[in-house]
Design a protein around this motif. Structure first.
Motif, mmCIF file in Angstrom:
data_model
loop_
_atom_site.group_PDB
_atom_site.id
_atom_site.type_symbol
_atom_site.label_atom_id
_atom_site.label_comp_id
_atom_site.label_asym_id
_atom_site.label_seq_id
_atom_site.Cartn_x
_atom_site.Cartn_y
_atom_site.Cartn_z
ATOM 1 N N ASP A 45 0.699 -1.160 0.152
ATOM 2 C CA ASP A 45 0.109 -0.105 0.094
ATOM 3 C C ASP A 45 1.004 1.121 -0.013
ATOM 4 O O ASP A 45 2.010 1.331 0.690
ATOM 5 N N GLU A 46 0.247 2.279 -0.433
ATOM 6 C CA GLU A 46 1.259 3.524 -0.885
ATOM 7 C C GLU A 46 1.158 4.345 0.769
ATOM 8 O O GLU A 46 0.054 4.315 1.204
ATOM 9 N N VAL A 47 2.304 5.156 0.816
ATOM 10 C CA VAL A 47 2.146 5.859 2.232
ATOM 11 C C VAL A 47 2.453 7.420 1.881
ATOM 12 O O VAL A 47 3.596 7.648 0.915
ATOM 13 N N ASN A 48 2.025 8.281 2.371
ATOM 14 C CA ASN A 48 2.473 9.558 1.989
ATOM 15 C C ASN A 48 2.974 10.219 3.383
ATOM 16 O O ASN A 48 2.116 9.981 4.666
ATOM 17 N N LYS A 104 -5.679 8.977 -7.798
ATOM 18 C CA LYS A 104 -4.657 8.365 -8.699
ATOM 19 C C LYS A 104 -4.673 6.631 -8.375
ATOM 20 O O LYS A 104 -4.555 5.833 -9.157
ATOM 21 N N ALA A 105 -4.262 6.501 -7.076
ATOM 22 C CA ALA A 105 -4.053 5.152 -6.687
ATOM 23 C C ALA A 105 -5.356 4.197 -7.032
ATOM 24 O O ALA A 105 -5.195 3.189 -7.353
ATOM 25 N N LYS A 106 -6.458 4.877 -6.724
ATOM 26 C CA LYS A 106 -7.774 3.921 -6.673
ATOM 27 C C LYS A 106 -7.878 3.657 -8.390
ATOM 28 O O LYS A 106 -8.495 2.587 -8.744
ATOM 29 N N ARG A 107 -7.755 4.718 -9.307
ATOM 30 C CA ARG A 107 -7.733 4.514 -10.532
ATOM 31 C C ARG A 107 -7.006 3.423 -11.093
ATOM 32 O O ARG A 107 -7.093 2.467 -11.998
ATOM 33 N N GLU A 108 -5.665 3.207 -10.609
ATOM 34 C CA GLU A 108 -4.662 2.334 -10.834
ATOM 35 C C GLU A 108 -4.876 0.786 -10.148
ATOM 36 O O GLU A 108 -4.153 -0.080 -10.140
ATOM 37 N N GLY A 109 -6.110 0.650 -9.196
ATOM 38 C CA GLY A 109 -6.187 -0.540 -8.457
ATOM 39 C C GLY A 109 -5.442 -0.580 -7.162
ATOM 40 O O GLY A 109 -5.275 -1.828 -6.895
ATOM 41 N N ARG A 119 10.015 1.798 -13.766
ATOM 42 C CA ARG A 119 10.201 1.730 -12.453
ATOM 43 C C ARG A 119 8.935 1.123 -11.739
ATOM 44 O O ARG A 119 7.787 1.527 -12.257
ATOM 45 N N PRO A 120 8.859 0.859 -10.667
ATOM 46 C CA PRO A 120 7.446 0.285 -9.804
ATOM 47 C C PRO A 120 6.671 1.587 -9.597
ATOM 48 O O PRO A 120 7.111 2.675 -9.865
ATOM 49 N N ALA A 121 5.206 1.400 -9.464
ATOM 50 C CA ALA A 121 4.353 2.358 -9.125
ATOM 51 C C ALA A 121 4.611 3.158 -7.827
ATOM 52 O O ALA A 121 5.351 2.469 -6.813
ATOM 53 N N GLY A 122 4.093 4.139 -8.032
ATOM 54 C CA GLY A 122 4.276 5.264 -6.757
ATOM 55 C C GLY A 122 5.568 5.959 -6.695
ATOM 56 O O GLY A 122 6.415 5.721 -7.471
ATOM 57 N N LEU A 123 5.676 7.011 -5.893
ATOM 58 C CA LEU A 123 6.713 7.935 -5.915
ATOM 59 C C LEU A 123 8.044 7.130 -5.282
ATOM 60 O O LEU A 123 7.786 6.637 -4.501
ATOM 61 N N ARG A 124 9.130 7.280 -5.931
ATOM 62 C CA ARG A 124 10.342 6.728 -5.304
ATOM 63 C C ARG A 124 11.066 7.965 -4.556
ATOM 64 O O ARG A 124 11.046 8.990 -4.779
ATOM 65 N N LEU A 125 11.551 7.563 -3.509
ATOM 66 C CA LEU A 125 12.635 8.659 -2.924
ATOM 67 C C LEU A 125 13.921 8.728 -3.953
ATOM 68 O O LEU A 125 14.366 7.757 -4.273
#
Length: 399
Positions: free
Chosen positions: A94-97, A171-176, A341-347
């Motif tokens: 899961d994504e974390v902000n 955005k995450a919801k649109r991408e499942g 690259r994998p989905a989501g923001l990278r450091l």
């Protein structure tokens, strides 16, 4: 079987009475409740992990829609506990902000990596590393940098937090996918919004922010973990209470869960507020200062009793399904199968390489490079080569 039959009955009734107000009906929540029941029936926690086993056992984890306030005196470990949740949630996919006012991306990445590598932040800062430690930490940095974690530390106001999280969640919801956790470190230094907040009305400003973050948690079905300072004077060895939070009125009103970290011999997590359960819980913890990590002594004792390894630094990732996924991606990249690259923001790459450089140096032309290539009975020379290979792979991945 009973859950499946009841779910089917609800679906059938729901299709017969569907209206444009479906989202407002209780029936629209039934599917989620049945999913939670199935998870609970199989022995799984419904929430996402806090990163500490015994805290998960007390709270059930973090839940969507909840505002969780985490408070402690300075230096007790509230940021460490928050980052344990960040890592656990991100490793689960899961994504974390993260909105950080105190820790730049480079240091945050180091902190996320050090538990896996068994290399403390102080070792990296002072350069007291063997070749094997360089290699291990470089590998851990590479893995941590791929986690779906977005880090913000510039120009943050309560409005930017809300707008960025909303956009990321949509955005995450649109991408499942989903954004499951938002961390704000910390409440009292979120700056006032010009022409909205009166800088003299601290209580009013904090109340507006906690209210907005609670609404955000509910709207996006995620947990907001909000770190907070105490407003304590006098003897700080006394056990803090909910009233010791700065802006305690707003926190008491808006928080679903309040967690207080306190030093009582070692650490203890106190739960003075818990809307989803019984307040007043106490979870003994063990603090590892070298790795900035909180352990569950009771969970470790249970694991030892059945012959399982304790989650010592450098071992934890091996027990996570995320490791297999990351290793599979590395294999694909080596085979030329993964082009993105994998989905989501990278450091970002600069932050990653800065950490790796701090551990092992910038390039082969450095005057002290000969020391990095030393060969001794522990095989440090070979480990240093492995470290440089890890760094080269980072350049390929982020280049």
């Amino acid at each position: 079987e009973a859950v499946t039959l009841t779910r089917a009955r609800i679906d059938r009734v729901g299709s017969e009475v569907a209206t444009e107000d479906d989202d407002c009906s209780l029936m629209s929540a039934a599917e989620e409740v049945f999913t939670d029941l199935e998870r609970a029936g199989s022995g799984q926690s419904v929430g996402v992990s806090t990163g500490v086993d015994d805290l998960d056992a007390e709270l059930g984890g973090y839940f969507g829609g909840d505002l969780v306030i985490l408070g402690a005196d300075n230096g007790v470990g509230k940021t460490a506990l928050a980052l344990q949740g960040v890592r656990s949630v991100a490793e689960a996919g899961d994504e974390v902000n993260v909105f950080s006012f105190e820790m730049p991306k480079k240091r945050l990445l180091n902190r996320l990596a050090q538990h896996h590598s068994g290399v403390g932040e102080q070792q990296v800062r002072t350069g007291h590393l063997t070749g094997d430690e360089m290699a291990r930490h470089g590998s851990a940095v590479s893995r941590a940098s791929q986690l779906p974690v977005k880090v913000y530390f510039r120009g943050i106001t309560i409005e930017t937090i809300v707008s960025k999280v909303r956009a990321n969640a949509a955005k995450a919801k649109r991408e499942g996918r989903r954004v499951a956790l938002v961390v704000v470190d910390y409440l009292q230094i979120v700056p006032p919004t010009p022409r909205v907040d009166d800088p003299r009305d601290v209580e009013g400003r904090l109340s507006r922010m906690t209210g907005a973050l609670k609404q955000l948690a509910m709207e996006c079905d995620l947990t907001v973990l909000l770190l907070s300072q105490f407003n304590r004077t006098g003897n700080k060895s006394n056990e803090p209470t909910l009233h010791d939070f700065k802006g305690s009125g707003a926190i008491e009103s808006d928080a679903d869960v309040a967690i207080i970290l306190h030093v009582a011999g070692d650490r203890v997590a106190i739960i003075p507020k818990n809307r989803g359960g019984e307040p007043g819980g106490r979870v003994p913890l063990r603090w590892s200062g070298q790795y900035q990590w909180l352990h569950s002594p009771a969970a470790e004792a249970r694991a030892a009793a059945v012959g399982h390894r304790d989650a010592d630094p450098g071992e934890h990732l091996a027990d996570r399904p995320a490791r297999a996924a990351l290793e599979q991606r590395e294999v694909q990249e080596e085979d030329g199968q993964a082009q993105e690259r994998p989905a989501g923001l990278r450091l970002d790459f600069d932050a990653v390489v800065a950490v790796v450089d701090a551990a092992g140096g910038e390039g082969d032309d450095r005057p002290d490079r000969q020391q990095d290539d030393r060969v001794d009975d522990d095989g440090d020379g070979a480990a240093a080569e492995d470290f440089r290979a890890q760094r080269a792979r980072l350049r390929l991945r982020f280049g």
